[in-house]
Design an enzyme around this catalytic site. Structure first.
Site, mmCIF file in Angstrom:
data_model
loop_
_atom_site.group_PDB
_atom_site.id
_atom_site.type_symbol
_atom_site.label_atom_id
_atom_site.label_comp_id
_atom_site.label_asym_id
_atom_site.label_seq_id
_atom_site.Cartn_x
_atom_site.Cartn_y
_atom_site.Cartn_z
ATOM 1 N N LYS A 77 0.801 -1.197 0.000
ATOM 2 C CA LYS A 77 0.000 0.000 0.000
ATOM 3 C C LYS A 77 0.844 1.262 0.000
ATOM 4 O O LYS A 77 0.361 2.357 -0.264
ATOM 5 C CB LYS A 77 -0.913 0.019 1.246
ATOM 6 C CG LYS A 77 -1.828 -1.166 1.361
ATOM 7 C CD LYS A 77 -2.811 -0.952 2.548
ATOM 8 C CE LYS A 77 -3.814 -2.065 2.660
ATOM 9 N NZ LYS A 77 -3.234 -3.307 3.229
ATOM 10 N N GLY A 78 2.112 1.129 0.348
ATOM 11 C CA GLY A 78 2.943 2.302 0.628
ATOM 12 C C GLY A 78 3.113 3.294 -0.505
ATOM 13 O O GLY A 78 3.409 4.460 -0.264
ATOM 14 N N GLU A 133 7.364 2.355 -6.417
ATOM 15 C CA GLU A 133 7.640 1.760 -5.089
ATOM 16 C C GLU A 133 7.945 2.884 -4.091
ATOM 17 O O GLU A 133 8.584 3.883 -4.455
ATOM 18 C CB GLU A 133 8.847 0.818 -5.259
ATOM 19 C CG GLU A 133 9.541 0.327 -4.015
ATOM 20 C CD GLU A 133 9.012 -0.991 -3.474
ATOM 21 O OE1 GLU A 133 7.821 -1.021 -3.133
ATOM 22 O OE2 GLU A 133 9.798 -1.956 -3.387
ATOM 23 N N ASP A 187 14.377 -1.384 0.253
ATOM 24 C CA ASP A 187 15.205 -1.693 1.423
ATOM 25 C C ASP A 187 16.217 -2.765 1.023
ATOM 26 O O ASP A 187 17.338 -2.448 0.622
ATOM 27 C CB ASP A 187 14.285 -2.129 2.564
ATOM 28 C CG ASP A 187 15.024 -2.361 3.861
ATOM 29 O OD1 ASP A 187 16.203 -1.992 3.946
ATOM 30 O OD2 ASP A 187 14.435 -2.924 4.804
ATOM 31 N N PHE A 207 13.776 3.456 10.596
ATOM 32 C CA PHE A 207 12.485 3.133 10.007
ATOM 33 C C PHE A 207 11.774 4.438 9.675
ATOM 34 O O PHE A 207 11.749 5.363 10.475
ATOM 35 C CB PHE A 207 11.651 2.319 10.993
ATOM 36 C CG PHE A 207 10.475 1.655 10.356
ATOM 37 C CD1 PHE A 207 10.611 0.448 9.686
ATOM 38 C CD2 PHE A 207 9.219 2.253 10.400
ATOM 39 C CE1 PHE A 207 9.529 -0.153 9.071
ATOM 40 C CE2 PHE A 207 8.134 1.654 9.786
ATOM 41 C CZ PHE A 207 8.284 0.454 9.123
ATOM 42 N N VAL A 208 11.217 4.552 8.480
ATOM 43 C CA VAL A 208 10.549 5.786 8.075
ATOM 44 C C VAL A 208 9.058 5.533 7.845
ATOM 45 O O VAL A 208 8.640 4.403 7.606
ATOM 46 C CB VAL A 208 11.190 6.405 6.804
ATOM 47 C CG1 VAL A 208 12.655 6.721 7.040
ATOM 48 C CG2 VAL A 208 11.029 5.478 5.607
ATOM 49 N N ASP A 264 3.764 3.318 6.239
ATOM 50 C CA ASP A 264 3.135 3.088 7.548
ATOM 51 C C ASP A 264 4.095 2.524 8.577
ATOM 52 O O ASP A 264 5.193 2.057 8.250
ATOM 53 C CB ASP A 264 1.994 2.081 7.392
ATOM 54 C CG ASP A 264 2.506 0.653 7.169
ATOM 55 O OD1 ASP A 264 3.497 0.489 6.423
ATOM 56 O OD2 ASP A 264 1.934 -0.281 7.744
ATOM 57 N N ARG A 313 0.277 6.696 7.461
ATOM 58 C CA ARG A 313 0.372 6.880 6.005
ATOM 59 C C ARG A 313 -0.042 8.286 5.583
ATOM 60 O O ARG A 313 0.350 8.780 4.537
ATOM 61 C CB ARG A 313 -0.537 5.870 5.273
ATOM 62 C CG ARG A 313 -0.124 4.424 5.449
ATOM 63 C CD ARG A 313 -0.930 3.539 4.497
ATOM 64 N NE ARG A 313 -0.836 2.127 4.846
ATOM 65 C CZ ARG A 313 0.161 1.325 4.512
ATOM 66 N NH1 ARG A 313 1.178 1.792 3.831
ATOM 67 N NH2 ARG A 313 0.156 0.062 4.866
HETATM 68 P P1 5GP Z 1 12.467 -4.746 0.300
HETATM 69 O O1 5GP Z 1 11.779 -5.872 -0.399
HETATM 70 O O2 5GP Z 1 13.187 -3.809 -0.620
HETATM 71 O O3 5GP Z 1 13.354 -5.231 1.415
HETATM 72 O O4 5GP Z 1 11.346 -3.970 1.080
HETATM 73 C C1 5GP Z 1 10.516 -3.073 0.447
HETATM 74 C C2 5GP Z 1 9.261 -2.852 1.253
HETATM 75 O O5 5GP Z 1 9.500 -2.916 2.663
HETATM 76 C C3 5GP Z 1 8.756 -1.455 1.000
HETATM 77 O O6 5GP Z 1 7.857 -1.434 -0.095
HETATM 78 C C4 5GP Z 1 8.064 -1.120 2.298
HETATM 79 O O7 5GP Z 1 6.744 -1.601 2.260
HETATM 80 C C5 5GP Z 1 8.834 -1.900 3.341
HETATM 81 N N1 5GP Z 1 9.816 -1.064 4.044
HETATM 82 C C6 5GP Z 1 11.164 -1.174 4.044
HETATM 83 N N2 5GP Z 1 11.739 -0.238 4.837
HETATM 84 C C7 5GP Z 1 10.717 0.496 5.347
HETATM 85 C C8 5GP Z 1 10.652 1.633 6.235
HETATM 86 O O8 5GP Z 1 11.647 2.174 6.740
HETATM 87 N N3 5GP Z 1 9.408 2.090 6.514
HETATM 88 C C9 5GP Z 1 8.276 1.553 5.988
HETATM 89 N N4 5GP Z 1 7.110 2.098 6.329
HETATM 90 N N5 5GP Z 1 8.296 0.483 5.165
HETATM 91 C C10 5GP Z 1 9.503 -0.030 4.847
#
Ligand code: 5GP
Length: 187
Positions: free
Chosen positions: A46-47, A102, A106, A156-157, A163, A169
């Site tokens: 949803k982000g 996206e 992360d 964490f953001v 969220d 959000r």
């Molecule tokens: P990845 O697959 O790249 O490890 O993670 C991506 C997803 O993890 C992002 O779309 C998001 O939903 C979540 N995510 C990673 N870091 C953060 C963060 O610091 N804050 C939030 N709210 N979501 C995060």
């Protein structure tokens, strides 16, 4: 009924004004790159819903807009770090130029998974735009062509669509949650 809790004052990492300015720049680049083509934006729920809303309105292109929802199992839940498809697209991506939208990259697992999936489904091209990318994660990610900001913190953001446990959000800025668990009582 108890009074609704107010939104806490959280440290701003990137202001909504800075985000808007950067999205204008990204949109100009994307519009030039896709000039003369029809583009499908795929928001990763949803982000990414706020980012997609702002980015799409800056793009003077014929646009389709679709959404997909995935959930990722981080290292704690699965050693493979698997990504699970929760909600699929409404339209067949075959033969379309796809731009994944996206919120934050992360580990890059989500983007990797979706890139492979869209290629396998016959998309004409697959690229990605991420508002935030954690420093050092950018290289080696297939398709990540447009980046808003590099995040040089492991914090964490939240806010601007992102969220913590479903909350925050609607905060206009990108904020930092130093101790996310202290907000658990708001859930
Ligand atoms: P990845 O697959 O790249 O490890 O993670 C991506 C997803 O993890 C992002 O779309 C998001 O939903 C979540 N995510 C990673 N870091 C953060 C963060 O610091 N804050 C939030 N709210 N979501 C995060």
């Amino acid at each position: 009924m108890s009074e609704p809790a107010s939104i806490p004052d959280l440290p701003v990492l990137i202001s909504s004004a800075a985000v808007a300015a950067r999205i204008n720049e990204m949109a100009q680049t994307i519009a030039a790159d896709y000039a003369g083509k029809a583009l499908t934006l795929v928001g990763i729920l949803k982000g990414a819903f706020v980012f997609l809303a702002d980015l799409s309105r800056r793009l003077p292109l014929p646009l389709w807009i679709d959404f997909i929802e995935v959930s990722s199992y981080g290292a704690a839940a699965s050693s493979s770090g698997a990504v699970k498809l929760v909600r699929d697209l409404s339209h067949d991506p075959a033969g379309r130029h796809i731009l994944l939208v996206e919120d934050i990259v992360d580990t890059g697992l989500t983007m990797h998974y979706l890139y492979d999936m869209f290629r396998a489904r016959g998309a004409l091209s697959v690229e990605a735009a991420a508002l935030l990318v954690r420093s050092g994660k950018r290289s080696g990610l297939p398709g990540l062509r447009y980046t808003g900001f590099e995040l040089d913190t492991e914090a964490f953001v939240a806010g601007y669509g992102m969220d913590y446990s479903g909350l925050f959000r609607n905060i206009p800025d990108v904020v930092r949650l130093d101790e996310p668990s202290r907000f658990d009582s708001l859930r």
